[in-house]
Structure formats: C-alpha cells, structure tokens
Design an enzyme around this catalytic site. Structure first.
Site, PDB file in Angstrom:
ATOM      1  N   LYS A   1       1.024  -1.244   0.061  1.00  0.00           N
ATOM      2  CA  LYS A   1       0.214   0.008   0.032  1.00  0.00           C
ATOM      3  C   LYS A   1       0.858   1.191  -0.126  1.00  0.00           C
ATOM      4  O   LYS A   1       1.703   1.289   0.805  1.00  0.00           O
ATOM      5  CB  LYS A   1      -0.935   0.161   1.214  1.00  0.00           C
ATOM      6  CG  LYS A   1      -2.124   1.061   1.098  1.00  0.00           C
ATOM      7  CD  LYS A   1      -2.737   1.256   2.492  1.00  0.00           C
ATOM      8  CE  LYS A   1      -1.802   2.002   3.528  1.00  0.00           C
ATOM      9  NZ  LYS A   1      -1.863   3.316   3.120  1.00  0.00           N
TER      10      LYS A   1
ATOM     11  N   LEU B   1      -3.998  -0.460   7.782  1.00  0.00           N
ATOM     12  CA  LEU B   1      -2.667   0.338   7.865  1.00  0.00           C
ATOM     13  C   LEU B   1      -3.303   1.795   7.400  1.00  0.00           C
ATOM     14  O   LEU B   1      -3.838   2.100   6.273  1.00  0.00           O
ATOM     15  CB  LEU B   1      -1.679  -0.091   6.602  1.00  0.00           C
ATOM     16  CG  LEU B   1      -0.246   0.142   6.456  1.00  0.00           C
ATOM     17  CD1 LEU B   1       0.263  -0.170   7.796  1.00  0.00           C
ATOM     18  CD2 LEU B   1       0.079  -0.469   5.285  1.00  0.00           C
ATOM     19  N   ASP B   2      -2.730   2.898   8.148  1.00  0.00           N
ATOM     20  CA  ASP B   2      -2.969   4.229   8.104  1.00  0.00           C
ATOM     21  C   ASP B   2      -2.849   4.924   6.817  1.00  0.00           C
ATOM     22  O   ASP B   2      -1.753   4.424   6.108  1.00  0.00           O
ATOM     23  CB  ASP B   2      -2.170   5.148   9.198  1.00  0.00           C
ATOM     24  CG  ASP B   2      -2.550   4.580  10.694  1.00  0.00           C
ATOM     25  OD1 ASP B   2      -3.462   3.922  11.108  1.00  0.00           O
ATOM     26  OD2 ASP B   2      -1.500   4.885  11.529  1.00  0.00           O
ATOM     27  N   ILE B   3      -3.572   5.750   6.600  1.00  0.00           N
ATOM     28  CA  ILE B   3      -3.430   6.409   5.196  1.00  0.00           C
ATOM     29  C   ILE B   3      -2.064   6.820   4.957  1.00  0.00           C
ATOM     30  O   ILE B   3      -1.766   6.780   3.836  1.00  0.00           O
ATOM     31  CB  ILE B   3      -4.503   7.612   5.017  1.00  0.00           C
ATOM     32  CG1 ILE B   3      -4.651   8.236   3.683  1.00  0.00           C
ATOM     33  CG2 ILE B   3      -4.164   8.600   6.147  1.00  0.00           C
ATOM     34  CD1 ILE B   3      -5.722   8.981   3.446  1.00  0.00           C
TER      35      ILE B   3
ATOM     36  N   SER C   1       0.978   5.940   6.072  1.00  0.00           N
ATOM     37  CA  SER C   1       1.762   4.573   6.279  1.00  0.00           C
ATOM     38  C   SER C   1       1.698   3.607   4.925  1.00  0.00           C
ATOM     39  O   SER C   1       0.661   3.704   4.006  1.00  0.00           O
ATOM     40  CB  SER C   1       1.517   3.753   7.197  1.00  0.00           C
ATOM     41  OG  SER C   1       1.296   4.463   8.564  1.00  0.00           O
TER      42      SER C   1
END
Length: 242
Positions: A60, A109-111, A113
């Site tokens: 990502k 998973l954070d935006i 990260s």
C-alpha cells in the site's frame, strides 16, 4: 463451525442457508445450538468454494485507506487490478474480477503509512489475523525525529524511554501488550507488535516525545513484504502461512 476453524461466521451462515451443513445427519437450521457431543458434517461443495477464495498481499502506498473510502481518499482495494499484478508473483493464479467479490482488508494500515496490507475473501485468514484471540506478529520500520532533530536520534533518545516503548505505555485507558522495539539505524526504529490499536505506533511514539515521519509494515506473521513494489500486489502462495 467458526470456533472449530472451519470457516468464518459469515461463511457458516451462507453454508447453512445453502443446505451444506448437517448436524447429527439432519439439515442444520439457522441458529441451531450444538455441543461437543454433536456431529457436524459439511458438504464438499463448501470446501470447493473455500479453495477458490484468494488472499492478496498489497504494498500500500501513502494516500490510500485500508477500508471504505473516506474524506475523498480511495480504498486500497482499488489498486487490485490486472495491470498492477506484480510480474514477479510466483503464483500461477490469474486475476479475475470475481476475486474482488467480498475481498476485504484483514487489518488496517494508516493512510499515511506504507507497506504490507492483506486483503482476503477467506474468513479463516481474517480471523487468524484480526480475531480477538489473534497473536500474530506485525513488524514495522519507523523513521522518527525528536523535536527538530532528524539525524542520529538514537544518540539523544533516553534509554528509559525506549524501555517504555517496549512495555509500560497505555492507550485509551488500557495497558499495551509487550512490544519488541529496537534501533534499526540512528534514525529508524523497528517495532514488532502483537496487537493493532488505531494509529498505535504513532501514538506510542508521541507518548515518549518522538514524532513519526515515516512508517512501513514489512512483515505479518511469517509473510514478508519482500521485493513487492509499492502500488502492486501478489497472491498469497499455496505454501505460505501466516
């Protein structure tokens, strides 16, 4: 059935609705109570359906959210397309739009990260990674600064604060589980966690005076990000296990 690891709760409901489950030789009704003495039989067609389910490993990038679209940001699943399938994928599977049906992130998973995100159609995989009793390790590389200092942060960061990162912090009124935290290099920490509270690493760092400037997940259980390029994806191999 979910507790036995046969399937997810959603799959169990679907199998019962399809008439694929029998209890003591009788077709199971939705909500039927069973005990250890009862015999559960599952139609082979259910197993066949499970074998067709895919689990996808995505690298990502920043700017994509793990789940549903929010604040104008696209969900990571939109990156799962034929053109972004990694050419180095050793799997023999071929992409089909049907594989997007029910494909959901097993964890967040954070935006802001990057790194390994698991998307799966298989409820058993989701339960293993994010179920209440999950203890799967997740490994991160975390670049940090201390105040305005961005170089050789390790030299000025107190050892007792590093010890607090490993054990002794609390979030949302609950103590955190013990973590593995070590310096990877003078500006980057390596975290290994067995839980996943919202923005956990960033909040942990804030509690000891650090600011996260970059965060990358490189491993979940025994599955590593490896050489998978950012923005591309591959299938979880038949011989791979978390």
């Amino acid at each position: 059935m979910a507790e036995l690891g046969l399937c997810s709760r959603r799959e169990a409901d679907d199998w019962i609705a399809r008439g694929w489950v029998r209890v003591n030789g009788e077709l199971a009704a939705m909500g039927v109570k069973v005990g250890p003495q009862d015999r559960i039989e599952v139609d082979p067609r259910a197993r066949g359906q499970q074998q067709q389910q895919v689990t996808i490993l995505l690298h990502k990038p920043v700017g994509y959210v793990s789940g549903q679209a929010e604040d104008g940001h696209a969900p990571a699943v939109t990156l799962v397309q034929a053109r972004s399938h990694w050419r180095g994928d050793p799997s023999r599977l071929r992409f089909s739009p049907q594989q997007l049906r029910g494909l959901a992130p097993a964890g967040r998973l954070d935006i802001d990260s990057v790194g390994l995100l698991v998307l799966t159609q298989d409820g058993r995989v989701a339960r293993q990674l994010i179920g209440e009793d999950s203890g799967i390790e997740k490994e991160y590389l975390v670049r940090v600064r201390l105040g305005e200092r961005t170089a050789d942060v390790q030299a000025v960061f107190p050892r007792e604060q590093l010890a607090r990162l490993r054990h002794g912090l609390a979030l949302d009124g609950q103590p955190l589980k013990r973590a593995q935290v070590d310096w990877q290099n003078p500006e980057q920490l390596r975290f290994v966690l067995t839980e996943g509270k919202k923005r956990q690493i960033r909040r942990m760092c804030e509690l000891v005076g650090l600011t996260v400037v970059g965060l990358k997940r490189i491993r979940i259980g025994r599955v590593v990000l490896g050489q998978l390029p950012q923005g591309q994806w591959r299938y979880l191999g038949a011989d791979e296990r978390f």
